[in-house]
Design an enzyme around this catalytic site. Structure first.
Site, PDB file in Angstrom:
ATOM      1  N   ASP A  63      43.289  33.053  37.785  1.00  0.00           N
ATOM      2  CA  ASP A  63      44.442  33.678  37.118  1.00  0.00           C
ATOM      3  C   ASP A  63      45.720  33.590  37.935  1.00  0.00           C
ATOM      4  OD1 ASP A  63      43.518  35.389  39.076  1.00  0.00           O
ATOM      5  OD2 ASP A  63      42.864  36.951  37.698  1.00  0.00           O
ATOM      6  N   ASP A 132      38.431  48.797  36.331  1.00  0.00           N
ATOM      7  CA  ASP A 132      38.139  48.975  34.897  1.00  0.00           C
ATOM      8  C   ASP A 132      37.137  47.928  34.382  1.00  0.00           C
ATOM      9  OD1 ASP A 132      39.674  46.687  34.925  1.00  0.00           O
ATOM     10  OD2 ASP A 132      41.302  47.484  33.682  1.00  0.00           O
ATOM     11  N   HIS A 134      37.351  44.625  34.812  1.00  0.00           N
ATOM     12  CA  HIS A 134      37.867  43.293  34.458  1.00  0.00           C
ATOM     13  C   HIS A 134      37.375  42.212  35.414  1.00  0.00           C
ATOM     14  CE1 HIS A 134      41.708  44.151  36.972  1.00  0.00           C
ATOM     15  NE2 HIS A 134      41.184  43.083  37.526  1.00  0.00           N
ATOM     16  N   GLU A 139      41.025  42.058  30.750  1.00  0.00           N
ATOM     17  CA  GLU A 139      40.994  43.515  30.712  1.00  0.00           C
ATOM     18  C   GLU A 139      40.033  44.003  29.622  1.00  0.00           C
ATOM     19  OE1 GLU A 139      42.213  44.996  33.079  1.00  0.00           O
ATOM     20  OE2 GLU A 139      44.373  44.734  33.390  1.00  0.00           O
TER      21      GLU A 139
END
Ligand code: GLP
Length: 256
Positions: A63, A132, A134, A139
Site C-alpha cells: 500500500d 481494527d 486491517h 479496513e
C-alpha cells in the site's frame, strides 16, 4: 493457519526471517509481497544482516498513502528504501510500490494487478495487522474479494498512524492498497503481530468468525498462512497452549 507464539518480538521475527531466507535460497527469483509499519522493522533488519542475494528478487508493496510524493519522509516508498532496499542488492526495476501521486488511480491499480500476474504471482506476502484487523489498508467492511484500489482510512487507523506524522490531522485520508482478493492469491501469507495492542485483533482474526469486520480473518481460508506472534499479541487466544504444543512438537521435516 499455523500460529507460532514466541516469547518476544525478536524471537517471532527470527522465525519469519528464516522462512524468507529459505525461500530466497531455494528460489532466487522469488516474488515477495512486503508490508510497512513498525511491525516488520525488526524483520527487515534481520534480513539485511543475513546478507541474502536479492539480485533476482521482485517485490510488491501492499500500500501507499494517496497524495504523498515518493520522497515524503512518511511515504511507504521512503520507508522501504530507508529500512530495507538501500541495504540490499535489489534491482530498482524489480521494486514495486503503489504510486500515491498517480493521476489515474483506477488505471494505476489495474496495472499493478497486471504487474503482479506478469511477475508470476506473489510467492510470500508479509503482513502486519491494524488494531481494527486491517491487512494492507483494507479496513473493516472491505470486500473480501477486493482488488488493488483506493480506500479511505478509518479514524482509528489515522489515529494509530499519527505517531509517524506528528499529528492526526497530517495523516492522509486515502490510500492505494492491494485488495484482500489480491492478498489471498499469494502462495503463502506471513502475518506478524507484536504487543498488547494487537491482541484483540489477532484473537478475532485467528479464532473469530470470517468477517469483513476483521479483514485478517479471511486468512483462515488461505491454505498456507503462518502467524508469528509474541506473547503479548497472543494473550487473548483461547487455544494458545495448543498452538505452542503443535509448534514445539513438529516433526523435523516439517520445521521452518
Ligand atoms: C499500517 C499498514 C499496515 C500495517 C498496519 C499496522 O497502517 N498499512 O500494512 O500492517 O497498519 O501497523 P504497525 O505495524 O505500525 O502496527
Amino acid at each position: 493457519m499455523e500460529i507460532i507464539i514466541q516469547p518476544t518480538a525478536e524471537a517471532a521475527t527470527s522465525v519469519a526471517a528464516r522462512l524468507i531466507a529459505r525461500l530466497l535460497r531455494e528460489k532466487p527469483n522469488a516474488v515477495l509481497g512486503l508490508a510497512t509499519g513498525s511491525t516488520p522493522l525488526l524483520l527487515y533488519r534481520e534480513l539485511i544482516a543475513l546478507k541474502l542475494d536479492w539480485r533476482k528478487v521482485t517485490t510488491f508493496n501492499l500500500d501507499e498513502y494517496v497524495g504523498l510524493d515518493a520522497k515524503h519522509p512518511q511515504s511507504y516508498h521512503s520507508f522501504m528504501w530507508e529500512n530495507l532496499f538501500r541495504h540490499v542488492n535489489i534491482a530498482k526495476k524489480n521494486v514495486h510500490i503503489p504510486d500515491g501521486m498517480t493521476k489515474d488511480i483506477p488505471k494505476f491499480c489495474a496495472t499493478y494487478e497486471k504487474q503482479i500476474r506478469a511477475a508470476g504471482g506473489i510467492d510470500l506476502q508479509v503482513l502486519g495487522i491494524g488494531t481494527d484487523g486491517h491487512i494492507g489498508f483494507n479496513e473493516p467492511s472491505s470486500s473480501l474479494a477486493s482488488r488493488t484500489r483506493i480506500k479511505t482510512l478509518t479514524q482509528q487507523t489515522r489515529k494509530d498512524n499519527a505517531r509517524f506524522f506528528g499529528s492526526e490531522a497530517a495523516v492522509p485520508h486515502h490510500c492505494i492498497t492491494m485488495g484482500i482478493g489480491t492478498i489471498m492469491e499469494a502462495r503463502q501469507n506471513l502475518l506478524l503481530a507484536f504487543g498488547p495492542k494487537k491482541a484483540r485483533a489477532i484473537a478475532a482474526a485467528v479464532e473469530g468468525p470470517i468477517t469483513a469486520m476483521n479483514p485478517a480473518s479471511v486468512l483462515q481460508l488461505h491454505p498456507v498462512t503462518k502467524v508469528c506472534l509474541d506473547t503479548a499479541a497472543a494473550a487473548r487466544l483461547k487455544r494458545a497452549d495448543y498452538y505452542r504444543w503443535v509448534y514445539e512438537n513438529k516433526p523435523e521435516w516439517q520445521q521452518i
